[in-house]
Design a protein around this motif. Structure first.
Motif, short mmCIF file in Angstrom:
data_model
loop_
_atom_site.label_atom_id
_atom_site.label_comp_id
_atom_site.label_asym_id
_atom_site.label_seq_id
_atom_site.Cartn_x
_atom_site.Cartn_y
_atom_site.Cartn_z
N THR A 29 38.65 39.96 42.22
CA THR A 29 38.95 41.11 41.15
C THR A 29 40.56 40.84 40.70
O THR A 29 41.20 40.13 41.03
CB THR A 29 38.89 42.55 41.79
OG1 THR A 29 40.18 42.74 42.75
CG2 THR A 29 37.86 42.81 42.58
N ASP B 269 30.08 36.28 38.40
CA ASP B 269 30.06 37.20 37.52
C ASP B 269 30.79 36.70 36.44
O ASP B 269 32.22 36.77 36.63
CB ASP B 269 30.21 38.68 37.98
CG ASP B 269 30.24 39.85 37.01
OD1 ASP B 269 30.54 39.22 35.77
OD2 ASP B 269 30.63 41.05 37.42
N GLN B 270 30.19 36.37 35.23
CA GLN B 270 31.39 35.66 34.28
C GLN B 270 32.23 36.58 33.64
O GLN B 270 33.33 36.33 33.04
CB GLN B 270 30.34 35.11 33.20
CG GLN B 270 31.20 34.16 32.25
CD GLN B 270 31.88 33.00 32.96
OE1 GLN B 270 31.52 32.50 34.05
NE2 GLN B 270 32.61 32.27 32.02
N ARG B 271 31.74 38.11 33.55
CA ARG B 271 32.86 38.98 32.92
C ARG B 271 33.82 39.00 33.94
O ARG B 271 34.98 39.39 33.57
CB ARG B 271 31.90 40.14 32.65
CG ARG B 271 31.15 40.45 31.36
CD ARG B 271 30.48 41.58 31.02
NE ARG B 271 29.49 41.78 32.13
CZ ARG B 271 28.66 42.66 32.15
NH1 ARG B 271 28.47 43.51 31.30
NH2 ARG B 271 27.86 42.58 33.15
N ALA B 272 33.74 39.20 35.14
CA ALA B 272 34.85 39.37 36.26
C ALA B 272 35.79 38.17 35.94
O ALA B 272 36.89 38.30 36.04
CB ALA B 272 34.19 39.28 37.66
N GLU C 126 36.19 36.19 33.49
CA GLU C 126 36.83 36.57 32.21
C GLU C 126 38.09 37.65 32.31
O GLU C 126 39.10 37.48 31.73
CB GLU C 126 35.89 36.79 31.08
CG GLU C 126 35.37 35.68 30.44
CD GLU C 126 34.01 36.05 29.56
OE1 GLU C 126 33.80 37.26 29.38
OE2 GLU C 126 33.21 34.98 29.40
N ARG C 127 37.87 38.58 33.24
CA ARG C 127 38.85 39.70 33.24
C ARG C 127 39.99 38.87 34.05
O ARG C 127 41.19 39.16 33.85
CB ARG C 127 38.40 40.95 33.86
CG ARG C 127 37.80 41.79 32.89
CD ARG C 127 36.99 42.97 33.28
NE ARG C 127 37.26 43.15 34.46
CZ ARG C 127 36.48 43.65 35.77
NH1 ARG C 127 34.97 43.17 35.53
NH2 ARG C 127 36.98 44.04 36.66
N SER D 61 21.79 30.49 34.96
CA SER D 61 22.27 31.59 34.27
C SER D 61 21.86 31.71 32.76
O SER D 61 22.04 32.33 32.14
CB SER D 61 23.78 31.98 34.43
OG SER D 61 24.31 30.66 33.53
N GLN E 259 23.45 29.96 30.66
CA GLN E 259 24.65 29.69 29.87
C GLN E 259 24.95 28.39 30.18
O GLN E 259 24.61 27.42 30.96
CB GLN E 259 25.88 30.77 30.53
CG GLN E 259 25.61 31.96 30.51
CD GLN E 259 26.80 32.75 30.29
OE1 GLN E 259 27.49 32.62 29.28
NE2 GLN E 259 26.91 33.85 31.21
#
Ligand SMILES: *Cc1c(COP(=O)(O)O)cnc(C)c1O
Length: 363
Positions: free
Chosen positions: A127, A160-163, A165-166, A192, A194
């Motif tokens: 995270t 998880d690509q959004r994680a 990116e964060r 995915s 992508q």
């Protein structure tokens, strides 16, 4: 117990199904032809056109400026880590990531870098909060935090690509570089939908293996900014990784990128079918998550691991993993028919373990 030959191992006339890893594939006839016909030169002098073509191809594929061809994923990650970090500088990574667990501590032993491993969540992610907390203050007691190193896929799981990116945003805010161990990035891309460039976009550098699901006999490629790759190339020479007429191997990588990417979807379908089949065997604890690609995991009791492994080998099925976790990896040399053979062999082997041992499974 089983015979190996230049072709494939057989047992009682049946082809042995080797699920230990996706590294066990043998070069296909087409790939061997590409090797034989490869144009080559001395790559240390920059004279090998096939190596250059592979480096350019992979750099474009993952959306980076430049790339350098290396013999292994371990060397690729090692060069990334020591090119990002000077001695005494710190790398924040995952406890169960390959760079921390399975690379013989190279970045620390040889590069003087400090690895700070953080616990992963169930899918293999970190995270942003964990990363922020790990970044050291500017204090003479503490190492300088320099790099965050992530992995995709991890244990066959698409991250998880959004994680990511964060985490990348946090890394930027703290002036940290970001490396991706994308040994199986193409599996993540195919699963995915992508592009590999989109998945690698948050990262400065990315390592891609050609010798895993892509089926080349050897080779990884480290991509990143041109200046970074120039420095990594010097470090490669320093550790003895400069290679000469190595276009014969780069040709395998190019062949793999031409012919073995889309078919990764078959490996993923086979893994899912395998997991479904194994779920039909009572008391087997099977793990194939929604984020899964070409790996199925089974947890057994430690005392069941070796008997089960041997019983399966006697039935022509080789399994991987470390007790109590069994790892089954699908690849180029495993077809749909093999999946039913494996499920059947598991049923028989599980039965052969005997009621006593079997009922003590974790499930
Ligand atoms: C296999 C692997 C590597 C290392 O590759 P080698 O070619 O075996 O040195 C690095 N990272 C991950 C995630 C891998 O699976």
């Amino acid at each position: 117990m089983y015979q190996t030959s230049t072709a494939q191992a057989t047992l009682h006339g049946n082809r042995v199904i080797d699920l230990r890893s996706d590294t066990v594939t043998r070069p296909t006839p087409g790939m061997r032809k590409a090797m034989a016909e490869a144009e080559v030169g001395d790559d240390v002098f920059g004279d090998d056109p096939t190596v250059k073509a592979l480096e350019e191809r992979v750099a474009a594929l993952v959306g980076k400026e430049a790339a350098v061809f290396v013999p292994s994923g371990t060397q690729s990650n090692f060069l990334a880590l020591i090119t990002h970090c000077a001695r005494g500088e710190e790398i924040v990574t995952g406890r169960d990531y390959h760079v921390n667990k399975y690379e013989a501590g190279g970045a620390s032993a040889l590069g003087g870098a400090i690895l700070t491993p953080l616990p992963l969540d169930g899918n293999g992610g970190l995270t942003p909060e964990q990363v922020v907390e790990a970044v050291k203050d500017d204090d003479p007691h503490l190492p300088v935090t320099r790099l965050v190193s992530l992995e995709n896929t991890w244990n066959g799981r698409v991250q998880d690509q959004r994680a990511i990116e964060r985490i990348a945003a946090v890394a930027r805010a703290n002036s940290l570089a970001l490396h991706l161990d994308g040994a199986r990035l193409m599996n993540a891309a195919v699963a995915s939908g992508q592009s590999p460039a989109a998945l690698a976009a948050p990262f400065d550098t990315v390592s891609l293996c050609l010798s895993k699901g892509l089926g080349a006999p050897i080779g990884s490629v480290l991509s990143g900014p041109a200046d970074f790759v120039r420095r990594a190339r010097r470090n490669r020479k320093m550790i003895g990784g400069g290679m000469r007429q190595v276009g014969v191997l780069a040709a395998c990588g190019l062949f793999a990128l031409d012919h073995h990417v889309e078919r990764l979807a078959d490996d993923h379908a086979h893994a899912r079918a395998l997991a479904d089949g194994l779920c039909g065997i009572p008391d087997l604890d099977v793990d194939y998550p929604d984020s899964g690609t070409n790996m199925v995991f089974l947890t057994v009791r430690p005392e069941q691991f070796l008997p089960l492994r041997d019983a399966l080998a006697a039935r022509g099925v080789l399994i991987g993993g470390r007790s109590p976790l069994i790892r089954l990896v699908t690849h180029l040399d495993v077809d749909e028919g093999d999946i039913s053979r494996v499920v059947e062999a598991f049923g028989d082997a599980w039965q052969a373990l005997g009621d006593d041992l079997r009922q003590r499974s974790v499930a």
